[in-house]
Write a protein that holds these residues in place. Structure first.
Motif, PDB file in Angstrom:
ATOM      1  N   TYR A  52       0.852  -1.189   0.000  1.00 23.14           N
ATOM      2  CA  TYR A  52       0.000   0.000   0.000  1.00 23.14           C
ATOM      3  C   TYR A  52       0.885   1.236   0.000  1.00 23.14           C
ATOM      4  O   TYR A  52       1.819   1.333   0.790  1.00 23.14           O
ATOM      5  CB  TYR A  52      -0.880   0.049   1.262  1.00 23.14           C
ATOM      6  CG  TYR A  52      -1.971  -0.962   1.292  1.00 23.14           C
ATOM      7  CD1 TYR A  52      -3.189  -0.689   0.675  1.00 23.14           C
ATOM      8  CD2 TYR A  52      -1.811  -2.171   1.935  1.00 23.14           C
ATOM      9  CE1 TYR A  52      -4.210  -1.612   0.705  1.00 23.14           C
ATOM     10  CE2 TYR A  52      -2.827  -3.103   1.970  1.00 23.14           C
ATOM     11  CZ  TYR A  52      -4.022  -2.805   1.358  1.00 23.14           C
ATOM     12  OH  TYR A  52      -5.035  -3.720   1.391  1.00 23.14           O
ATOM     13  N   LEU A  53       0.613   2.169  -0.855  1.00 20.85           N
ATOM     14  CA  LEU A  53       1.307   3.450  -0.880  1.00 20.85           C
ATOM     15  C   LEU A  53       0.290   4.522  -0.523  1.00 20.85           C
ATOM     16  O   LEU A  53      -0.810   4.549  -1.058  1.00 20.85           O
ATOM     17  CB  LEU A  53       1.912   3.710  -2.253  1.00 20.85           C
ATOM     18  CG  LEU A  53       2.898   2.662  -2.742  1.00 20.85           C
ATOM     19  CD1 LEU A  53       3.338   2.961  -4.160  1.00 20.85           C
ATOM     20  CD2 LEU A  53       4.089   2.549  -1.821  1.00 20.85           C
ATOM     21  N   HIS A  54       0.685   5.416   0.381  1.00 20.21           N
ATOM     22  CA  HIS A  54      -0.239   6.443   0.864  1.00 20.21           C
ATOM     23  C   HIS A  54       0.345   7.822   0.631  1.00 20.21           C
ATOM     24  O   HIS A  54       1.547   8.016   0.758  1.00 20.21           O
ATOM     25  CB  HIS A  54      -0.516   6.266   2.364  1.00 20.21           C
ATOM     26  CG  HIS A  54      -1.117   4.950   2.697  1.00 20.21           C
ATOM     27  ND1 HIS A  54      -2.466   4.741   2.626  1.00 20.21           N
ATOM     28  CD2 HIS A  54      -0.567   3.781   3.070  1.00 20.21           C
ATOM     29  CE1 HIS A  54      -2.725   3.488   2.963  1.00 20.21           C
ATOM     30  NE2 HIS A  54      -1.579   2.890   3.234  1.00 20.21           N
ATOM     31  N   THR A  55      -0.517   8.767   0.340  1.00 18.42           N
ATOM     32  CA  THR A  55      -0.095  10.155   0.195  1.00 18.42           C
ATOM     33  C   THR A  55      -0.634  11.023   1.319  1.00 18.42           C
ATOM     34  O   THR A  55      -0.380  12.215   1.344  1.00 18.42           O
ATOM     35  CB  THR A  55      -0.575  10.719  -1.162  1.00 18.42           C
ATOM     36  OG1 THR A  55      -1.989  10.617  -1.229  1.00 18.42           O
ATOM     37  CG2 THR A  55       0.058   9.957  -2.321  1.00 18.42           C
ATOM     38  N   ALA A  56      -1.383  10.431   2.230  1.00 15.42           N
ATOM     39  CA  ALA A  56      -1.951  11.171   3.359  1.00 15.42           C
ATOM     40  C   ALA A  56      -2.117  10.209   4.526  1.00 15.42           C
ATOM     41  O   ALA A  56      -1.980   8.997   4.376  1.00 15.42           O
ATOM     42  CB  ALA A  56      -3.293  11.778   2.970  1.00 15.42           C
ATOM     43  N   GLN A  57      -2.423  10.760   5.701  1.00 15.84           N
ATOM     44  CA  GLN A  57      -2.643   9.927   6.873  1.00 15.84           C
ATOM     45  C   GLN A  57      -3.900   9.088   6.704  1.00 15.84           C
ATOM     46  O   GLN A  57      -4.839   9.470   6.000  1.00 15.84           O
ATOM     47  CB  GLN A  57      -2.763  10.787   8.130  1.00 15.84           C
ATOM     48  CG  GLN A  57      -1.468  11.453   8.522  1.00 15.84           C
ATOM     49  CD  GLN A  57      -1.601  12.205   9.837  1.00 15.84           C
ATOM     50  OE1 GLN A  57      -2.678  12.348  10.395  1.00 15.84           O
ATOM     51  NE2 GLN A  57      -0.484  12.699  10.325  1.00 15.84           N
ATOM     52  N   TYR A  58      -3.919   7.947   7.383  1.00 11.38           N
ATOM     53  CA  TYR A  58      -5.053   7.023   7.343  1.00 11.38           C
ATOM     54  C   TYR A  58      -6.222   7.582   8.142  1.00 11.38           C
ATOM     55  O   TYR A  58      -6.067   8.062   9.252  1.00 11.38           O
ATOM     56  CB  TYR A  58      -4.626   5.674   7.911  1.00 11.38           C
ATOM     57  CG  TYR A  58      -5.753   4.709   8.110  1.00 11.38           C
ATOM     58  CD1 TYR A  58      -6.401   4.151   7.027  1.00 11.38           C
ATOM     59  CD2 TYR A  58      -6.177   4.362   9.387  1.00 11.38           C
ATOM     60  CE1 TYR A  58      -7.442   3.255   7.194  1.00 11.38           C
ATOM     61  CE2 TYR A  58      -7.209   3.464   9.572  1.00 11.38           C
ATOM     62  CZ  TYR A  58      -7.836   2.920   8.477  1.00 11.38           C
ATOM     63  OH  TYR A  58      -8.871   2.036   8.642  1.00 11.38           O
TER      64      TYR A  58
END
Length: 54
Positions: free
Chosen positions: A3-9
């Motif tokens: 999983y790649l994220h650009t913001a907090q969960y």
């Protein structure tokens, strides 16, 4: 799985679709024997579903 994220969960923005949804017409080679409570509670796709818009 990666999983790649650009913001907090944020759990309130989480979604998903059921692996056993008949709309997908997936012929699984083995029966689904273990499904998390979260995944089992996801709704089935509505007949008006037209895909995902990003």
């Amino acid at each position: 799985m990666l999983y790649l994220h650009t913001a907090q969960y944020h759990p309130q923005h989480e979604g998903g679709c059921r692996v056993d949804d008949p709309a997908f017409k997936i012929n699984w080679p083995l029966p689904i024997t273990l499904l998390s409570e979260r995944d089992a509670s996801l709704p089935l796709l509505d007949h008006s579903f037209n895909g995902i818009t990003l």
